[in-house]
Write a protein that holds these residues in place. Structure first.
Motif, mmCIF file in Angstrom:
data_model
loop_
_atom_site.group_PDB
_atom_site.id
_atom_site.type_symbol
_atom_site.label_atom_id
_atom_site.label_comp_id
_atom_site.label_asym_id
_atom_site.label_seq_id
_atom_site.Cartn_x
_atom_site.Cartn_y
_atom_site.Cartn_z
ATOM 1 N N SER A 125 0.860 -1.190 0.000
ATOM 2 C CA SER A 125 0.000 0.000 0.000
ATOM 3 C C SER A 125 0.891 1.233 0.000
ATOM 4 C CB SER A 125 -0.911 -0.007 1.239
ATOM 5 O OG SER A 125 -1.760 1.117 1.232
ATOM 6 N N ILE A 126 0.712 2.099 -0.989
ATOM 7 C CA ILE A 126 1.561 3.285 -1.117
ATOM 8 C C ILE A 126 0.703 4.496 -1.459
ATOM 9 C CG2 ILE A 126 3.609 1.994 -1.844
ATOM 10 C CD1 ILE A 126 2.970 2.770 -4.716
ATOM 11 N N GLN A 127 1.311 5.667 -1.357
ATOM 12 C CA GLN A 127 0.648 6.910 -1.735
ATOM 13 C C GLN A 127 0.878 7.188 -3.225
ATOM 14 O OE1 GLN A 127 -1.267 7.730 1.623
ATOM 15 N NE2 GLN A 127 -1.206 9.276 0.018
ATOM 16 N N GLU A 128 -0.075 7.827 -3.835
ATOM 17 C CA GLU A 128 0.062 8.244 -5.231
ATOM 18 C C GLU A 128 1.343 9.061 -5.389
ATOM 19 O OE1 GLU A 128 -3.472 9.184 -8.381
ATOM 20 O OE2 GLU A 128 -3.283 10.532 -6.670
ATOM 21 N N GLY A 129 2.075 8.779 -6.456
ATOM 22 C CA GLY A 129 3.327 9.485 -6.707
ATOM 23 C C GLY A 129 4.551 8.728 -6.246
ATOM 24 N N GLU A 130 4.373 7.811 -5.314
ATOM 25 C CA GLU A 130 5.506 7.008 -4.839
ATOM 26 C C GLU A 130 5.799 5.894 -5.850
ATOM 27 O OE1 GLU A 130 5.070 7.403 0.019
ATOM 28 O OE2 GLU A 130 4.290 5.628 -0.993
ATOM 29 N N ASN A 131 6.979 5.301 -5.695
ATOM 30 C CA ASN A 131 7.348 4.159 -6.529
ATOM 31 C C ASN A 131 6.932 2.863 -5.834
ATOM 32 O OD1 ASN A 131 8.533 6.008 -8.232
ATOM 33 N ND2 ASN A 131 10.622 5.598 -7.512
ATOM 34 N N ALA A 132 6.616 1.865 -6.638
ATOM 35 C CA ALA A 132 6.256 0.548 -6.103
ATOM 36 C C ALA A 132 7.197 -0.489 -6.690
ATOM 37 C CB ALA A 132 4.815 0.198 -6.464
ATOM 38 N N THR A 133 7.754 -1.328 -5.835
ATOM 39 C CA THR A 133 8.643 -2.397 -6.297
ATOM 40 C C THR A 133 8.086 -3.740 -5.862
ATOM 41 O OG1 THR A 133 10.600 -0.980 -6.183
ATOM 42 C CG2 THR A 133 10.956 -3.358 -6.209
ATOM 43 N N MET A 134 7.983 -4.639 -6.818
ATOM 44 C CA MET A 134 7.517 -5.994 -6.546
ATOM 45 C C MET A 134 8.576 -6.965 -7.032
ATOM 46 S SD MET A 134 3.662 -5.343 -7.831
ATOM 47 C CE MET A 134 4.051 -3.794 -8.591
ATOM 48 N N ASN A 135 8.743 -8.047 -6.306
ATOM 49 C CA ASN A 135 9.761 -9.028 -6.638
ATOM 50 C C ASN A 135 9.134 -10.380 -6.943
ATOM 51 O OD1 ASN A 135 12.102 -7.270 -5.894
ATOM 52 N ND2 ASN A 135 11.067 -7.360 -3.918
ATOM 53 N N CYS A 136 9.856 -11.140 -7.745
ATOM 54 C CA CYS A 136 9.377 -12.458 -8.149
ATOM 55 C C CYS A 136 10.561 -13.408 -8.141
ATOM 56 C CB CYS A 136 8.773 -12.366 -9.554
ATOM 57 S SG CYS A 136 8.476 -13.946 -10.370
ATOM 58 N N SER A 137 10.376 -14.580 -7.563
ATOM 59 C CA SER A 137 11.416 -15.608 -7.624
ATOM 60 C C SER A 137 10.834 -16.849 -8.285
ATOM 61 C CB SER A 137 11.932 -15.941 -6.228
ATOM 62 O OG SER A 137 10.881 -16.425 -5.416
ATOM 63 N N TYR A 138 11.693 -17.598 -8.959
ATOM 64 C CA TYR A 138 11.244 -18.804 -9.638
ATOM 65 C C TYR A 138 12.272 -19.904 -9.434
ATOM 66 C CZ TYR A 138 14.381 -16.955 -13.235
ATOM 67 O OH TYR A 138 15.478 -16.449 -13.903
ATOM 68 N N LYS A 139 11.951 -21.118 -9.905
ATOM 69 C CA LYS A 139 12.773 -22.254 -9.497
ATOM 70 C C LYS A 139 13.597 -22.907 -10.594
ATOM 71 C CE LYS A 139 9.586 -23.326 -5.742
ATOM 72 N NZ LYS A 139 8.498 -24.217 -5.283
ATOM 73 N N THR A 140 13.110 -22.869 -11.838
ATOM 74 C CA THR A 140 13.825 -23.608 -12.883
ATOM 75 C C THR A 140 14.233 -22.670 -14.016
ATOM 76 O OG1 THR A 140 11.758 -24.189 -13.971
ATOM 77 C CG2 THR A 140 12.583 -25.722 -12.322
ATOM 78 N N SER A 141 14.974 -23.191 -14.968
ATOM 79 C CA SER A 141 15.434 -22.396 -16.110
ATOM 80 C C SER A 141 14.243 -21.902 -16.923
ATOM 81 C CB SER A 141 16.339 -23.238 -17.002
ATOM 82 O OG SER A 141 17.487 -23.620 -16.307
ATOM 83 N N ILE A 142 14.382 -20.708 -17.439
ATOM 84 C CA ILE A 142 13.261 -20.100 -18.164
ATOM 85 C C ILE A 142 13.687 -19.596 -19.541
ATOM 86 C CG2 ILE A 142 12.052 -19.395 -16.058
ATOM 87 C CD1 ILE A 142 13.093 -16.519 -16.599
ATOM 88 N N ASN A 143 12.698 -19.504 -20.441
ATOM 89 C CA ASN A 143 12.881 -18.825 -21.726
ATOM 90 C C ASN A 143 12.609 -17.339 -21.582
ATOM 91 O OD1 ASN A 143 13.708 -20.646 -23.683
ATOM 92 N ND2 ASN A 143 11.647 -21.424 -24.002
#
Lengths: 111, 115
Positions: free
Chosen positions: A12-30
């Protein structure tokens, strides 16, 4: 059985701020993709980054990919109330057609 | 049409009933995917078609689930003898490419509730 894991689960952030989301995965990807989902428009493709790329930009979106750590991040700059939605990373592996989605990050941007 | 169209948008089925969910992909799109999305979760892969060929059905949860795309355009996902755990949103997506999940376009989904 989902491969991708997003972090944080909610933000939850205020308008104008930056948002960062992270993702992790397990196997090799294309490739790895980010999608947005809200009740009004369903799932919408945002950006794709291939396994041999490290960073990609599209408007206010910046995606990074670190294949050595099997992780990606999505940065939304200067957020707007309209960015309120769930964001999912999705990976396509090297072995087939299946694309695996994570559980998503729920972003709420307060006006 | 301009986008992927799914019907019906909402379906309530009594436990044990059979249901059929329809997907009209974007015209000319070779690849078609079905996903199942439970409340609060990300979409889970069910099956993939390249034209009329079902090349991957590894995500179908049981033999009660069956999908077809006989002419390489419209696809139907059929669930036999529905159970409460089948309640979810079923999403269809199509893309131009063969196999590669590149900028897939999703339909609005069919929300199935089994009572």
């Amino acid at each position: 059985s989902q491969q991708g894991e997003e972090d944080p689960q909610a933000l939850s952030i205020q308008e104008g701020e930056n948002a960062t989301m992270n993702c992790s995965y397990k196997t090799s990807i294309n490739n790895l993709q980010w999608y947005r989902q809200n009740s009004g428009r369903g799932l919408v493709h945002l950006i794709l980054i291939r396994s041999n790329e490290r960073e990609k930009h599209s408007g206010r979106l910046r995606v990074t990919l670190d294949t050595s750590k099997k992780s990606s991040s999505l940065l939304i700059t200067a957020s707007r109330a309209a960015d309120t939605a769930s964001y999912f990373c999705a990976t396509q592996g090297t072995g087939g057609f299946k694309t695996i989605f994570g559980a998503g990050t729920r972003l709420f941007v307060k006006a | 049409g301009a986008g992927v169209s799914q019907s019906p948008r909402y379906k309530v089925a009594k436990r044990g009933q059979d249901v059929a969910l329809r997907c009209d992909p974007i015209s000319g799109h070779v690849s078609l995917f079905w996903y199942q999305q439970a409340l609060g979760q990300g979409p889970e892969f069910l099956t993939y078609f390249q034209n009329e060929a079902q090349l991957d059905k590894s995500g179908l949860p049981s033999d009660r689930f069956f999908a077809e795309r006989p002419e390489g355009s419209v696809s139907t996902l059929k669930i036999q003898r529905t159970q409460q755990e089948d309640s979810a949103v079923y999403l269809c997506a199509s893309s131009r490419g063969q196999g590669a999940f590149v900028e897939a376009f999703f339909g609005q989904g069919t929300r199935l509730t089994v009572v």
